[in-house]
Scaffold this motif. Sequence first.
Motif, PDB file in Angstrom:
ATOM      1  N   VAL A 132       0.739  -1.208   0.177  1.00  0.00           N
ATOM      2  CA  VAL A 132      -0.123   0.198  -0.106  1.00  0.00           C
ATOM      3  C   VAL A 132       0.843   1.218   0.228  1.00  0.00           C
ATOM      4  O   VAL A 132       0.765   2.173  -0.705  1.00  0.00           O
ATOM      5  CB  VAL A 132      -0.938   0.217   1.096  1.00  0.00           C
ATOM      6  N   SER A 133       1.955   1.291   0.848  1.00  0.00           N
ATOM      7  CA  SER A 133       2.836   2.410   0.882  1.00  0.00           C
ATOM      8  C   SER A 133       3.539   2.752  -0.404  1.00  0.00           C
ATOM      9  O   SER A 133       3.876   3.754  -0.782  1.00  0.00           O
ATOM     10  CB  SER A 133       3.834   2.163   1.894  1.00  0.00           C
ATOM     11  N   GLN A 134       4.077   1.396  -1.045  1.00  0.00           N
ATOM     12  CA  GLN A 134       4.506   1.486  -2.433  1.00  0.00           C
ATOM     13  C   GLN A 134       3.732   2.234  -3.524  1.00  0.00           C
ATOM     14  O   GLN A 134       4.135   3.188  -4.263  1.00  0.00           O
ATOM     15  CB  GLN A 134       4.808   0.296  -2.944  1.00  0.00           C
ATOM     16  N   LEU A 135       2.454   2.012  -3.379  1.00  0.00           N
ATOM     17  CA  LEU A 135       1.508   2.628  -4.333  1.00  0.00           C
ATOM     18  C   LEU A 135       1.286   4.195  -3.894  1.00  0.00           C
ATOM     19  O   LEU A 135       1.157   4.881  -5.022  1.00  0.00           O
ATOM     20  CB  LEU A 135       0.088   1.971  -4.046  1.00  0.00           C
ATOM     21  N   ILE A 136       1.224   4.508  -2.753  1.00  0.00           N
ATOM     22  CA  ILE A 136       1.171   5.950  -2.396  1.00  0.00           C
ATOM     23  C   ILE A 136       2.311   6.549  -2.890  1.00  0.00           C
ATOM     24  O   ILE A 136       2.373   7.701  -3.281  1.00  0.00           O
ATOM     25  CB  ILE A 136       0.695   6.001  -0.867  1.00  0.00           C
ATOM     26  N   GLU A 137       3.574   6.028  -2.443  1.00  0.00           N
ATOM     27  CA  GLU A 137       4.828   6.396  -2.740  1.00  0.00           C
ATOM     28  C   GLU A 137       5.041   6.786  -4.347  1.00  0.00           C
ATOM     29  O   GLU A 137       5.806   8.033  -4.678  1.00  0.00           O
ATOM     30  CB  GLU A 137       6.032   5.653  -2.479  1.00  0.00           C
ATOM     31  N   TYR A 138       4.359   6.347  -5.142  1.00  0.00           N
ATOM     32  CA  TYR A 138       4.465   6.328  -6.596  1.00  0.00           C
ATOM     33  C   TYR A 138       3.256   7.212  -7.130  1.00  0.00           C
ATOM     34  O   TYR A 138       3.289   7.346  -8.289  1.00  0.00           O
ATOM     35  CB  TYR A 138       4.683   5.294  -7.534  1.00  0.00           C
TER      36      TYR A 138
ATOM     37  N   VAL B 259      -8.183   0.046   2.227  1.00  0.00           N
ATOM     38  CA  VAL B 259      -8.917   0.778   1.706  1.00  0.00           C
ATOM     39  C   VAL B 259      -8.991   2.371   2.112  1.00  0.00           C
ATOM     40  O   VAL B 259      -8.679   3.231   1.316  1.00  0.00           O
ATOM     41  CB  VAL B 259     -10.313   0.435   1.362  1.00  0.00           C
ATOM     42  N   GLN B 260      -9.151   2.579   3.271  1.00  0.00           N
ATOM     43  CA  GLN B 260      -9.176   3.866   4.050  1.00  0.00           C
ATOM     44  C   GLN B 260      -7.872   4.572   3.643  1.00  0.00           C
ATOM     45  O   GLN B 260      -7.691   5.843   3.404  1.00  0.00           O
ATOM     46  CB  GLN B 260      -9.652   3.806   5.544  1.00  0.00           C
ATOM     47  N   LYS B 261      -6.742   4.005   3.790  1.00  0.00           N
ATOM     48  CA  LYS B 261      -5.430   4.614   3.797  1.00  0.00           C
ATOM     49  C   LYS B 261      -5.326   5.195   2.253  1.00  0.00           C
ATOM     50  O   LYS B 261      -4.841   6.263   1.841  1.00  0.00           O
ATOM     51  CB  LYS B 261      -4.262   3.759   3.930  1.00  0.00           C
ATOM     52  N   LEU B 262      -5.634   4.118   1.183  1.00  0.00           N
ATOM     53  CA  LEU B 262      -5.656   4.482  -0.212  1.00  0.00           C
ATOM     54  C   LEU B 262      -6.612   5.732  -0.276  1.00  0.00           C
ATOM     55  O   LEU B 262      -6.160   6.721  -1.035  1.00  0.00           O
ATOM     56  CB  LEU B 262      -5.971   3.416  -1.021  1.00  0.00           C
TER      57      LEU B 262
ATOM     58  N   ILE C 290      -6.574   8.033  -3.760  1.00  0.00           N
ATOM     59  CA  ILE C 290      -6.204   7.145  -4.699  1.00  0.00           C
ATOM     60  C   ILE C 290      -7.733   6.433  -4.720  1.00  0.00           C
ATOM     61  O   ILE C 290      -8.278   5.709  -4.092  1.00  0.00           O
ATOM     62  CB  ILE C 290      -5.111   6.103  -4.371  1.00  0.00           C
ATOM     63  N   SER C 291      -7.992   6.138  -6.125  1.00  0.00           N
ATOM     64  CA  SER C 291      -9.434   5.510  -6.484  1.00  0.00           C
ATOM     65  C   SER C 291      -9.056   3.938  -6.351  1.00  0.00           C
ATOM     66  O   SER C 291      -7.949   3.597  -6.702  1.00  0.00           O
ATOM     67  CB  SER C 291     -10.066   5.713  -7.672  1.00  0.00           C
ATOM     68  N   VAL C 292     -10.067   3.217  -5.923  1.00  0.00           N
ATOM     69  CA  VAL C 292      -9.928   1.625  -5.861  1.00  0.00           C
ATOM     70  C   VAL C 292     -10.951   0.959  -6.502  1.00  0.00           C
ATOM     71  O   VAL C 292     -12.163   1.508  -6.472  1.00  0.00           O
ATOM     72  CB  VAL C 292      -9.772   1.399  -4.258  1.00  0.00           C
ATOM     73  N   VAL C 293     -10.400   0.114  -7.283  1.00  0.00           N
ATOM     74  CA  VAL C 293     -11.633  -0.649  -8.113  1.00  0.00           C
ATOM     75  C   VAL C 293     -11.481  -2.229  -7.799  1.00  0.00           C
ATOM     76  O   VAL C 293     -10.062  -2.667  -7.860  1.00  0.00           O
ATOM     77  CB  VAL C 293     -11.839  -0.639  -9.634  1.00  0.00           C
TER      78      VAL C 293
ATOM     79  N   SER D 177     -18.368  -2.397   1.127  1.00  0.00           N
ATOM     80  CA  SER D 177     -17.032  -1.784   0.917  1.00  0.00           C
ATOM     81  C   SER D 177     -17.063  -0.358   0.452  1.00  0.00           C
ATOM     82  O   SER D 177     -18.172   0.068  -0.182  1.00  0.00           O
ATOM     83  CB  SER D 177     -16.176  -2.540  -0.123  1.00  0.00           C
ATOM     84  N   MET D 178     -15.929   0.550   0.670  1.00  0.00           N
ATOM     85  CA  MET D 178     -16.016   1.889   0.138  1.00  0.00           C
ATOM     86  C   MET D 178     -15.500   2.069  -1.170  1.00  0.00           C
ATOM     87  O   MET D 178     -15.247   3.152  -1.795  1.00  0.00           O
ATOM     88  CB  MET D 178     -15.165   2.899   1.047  1.00  0.00           C
ATOM     89  N   SER D 179     -15.425   0.774  -1.847  1.00  0.00           N
ATOM     90  CA  SER D 179     -14.675   0.682  -3.319  1.00  0.00           C
ATOM     91  C   SER D 179     -15.710   0.277  -4.410  1.00  0.00           C
ATOM     92  O   SER D 179     -16.487  -0.386  -4.132  1.00  0.00           O
ATOM     93  CB  SER D 179     -13.551  -0.498  -3.302  1.00  0.00           C
TER      94      SER D 179
END
Length: 334
Positions: free
Chosen positions: A111-117, A134-137, A142-145, A154-156
Amino acid sequence: MLNKKVTAMDVARLAGVSQSSVSRAFSKNASISIKKRKLILDAAEKLGYQPNAIARGLITNQSRIIGIVMRDVQNPFYPEVLEKFYSRLSGEGYQIMFINSQNDEIQEHEVSQLIEYSVEGVIITDALLTSAAVQKLNRNGISVVLFNRYISDSMSNAVICNNFSAGQKIGQYLLDTGHLQLGFISGPANTSTSLDRSRGFMDTLQKQGIESIPMEDGGFTYQGGFAAAKKLMKHHEKMDALFCANDIMAFGAIDYLTTAGYRIPEDISVIGFDNVTMADWSSYALTTWKQPVDEMIQQAVKLMLDDISGQQEKPEMNFVDGCLIERASVKDRR
């Protein structure tokens, strides 16, 4: 000695334009005349200039990167899905950041890697996603599908084959073709895909007075399907049909059955789920349920882009119907 890297300023100087014009020339849908864009692209080609997508993303706050998280790349269904996502998203001007998760559940460092980029969105296939992830993204914009699975409440966004309905229709198909002694090889109990296929299958059978059938967990793997078929046939030799919750388990089941001397479909019918390319191989000729992958991908990308652009008010959960593909692994026993 290293050659000096060509910059946007070098292109601007050669073309006789501003640096901002160079940026617009390489940006999709940016306001710039055709004549000026051609002038800039010609200058860039002459100098061998290639814009830095990461640097441009920092300036525009749009990385144009979509993350795809996938766990089971050994299942041929998912590499086929990845290829189609790559083609579709590339056509929309996005780059792909692929993460092959090594665990059932997406890990904190992933998750951190996705946020970092600074990815703009994430598509999750067969990996499990916690509500905390999900909440962190979402907190990072960051949109999640979720693709081919869903999480209740889910919030996604989620796009899924209508697995419950498919399971019902597979059950009816086997009953209509005269099968009486049915068995089922499931995937992991914590996945919505396997649960819904199983529930739909049993819903049809129970309506016909069949309260229970032999079941084994094949873990959605070839080896699991092979082992599960071996266990089932050891205790249920009269079984005449076997529904496997995905194609890769069906391949394993077929290979066990043939090595054990069973004839398919004369002695036992086998039906799968997914319709991967291998299902059409003559060695399997697998009757299976086709997931409408192209339509699912189209809907998943639309949901993501709508969310990224702020056009979506609340998450959607879309169920898409598939269809039965009949080949040679099921016998009509009527």
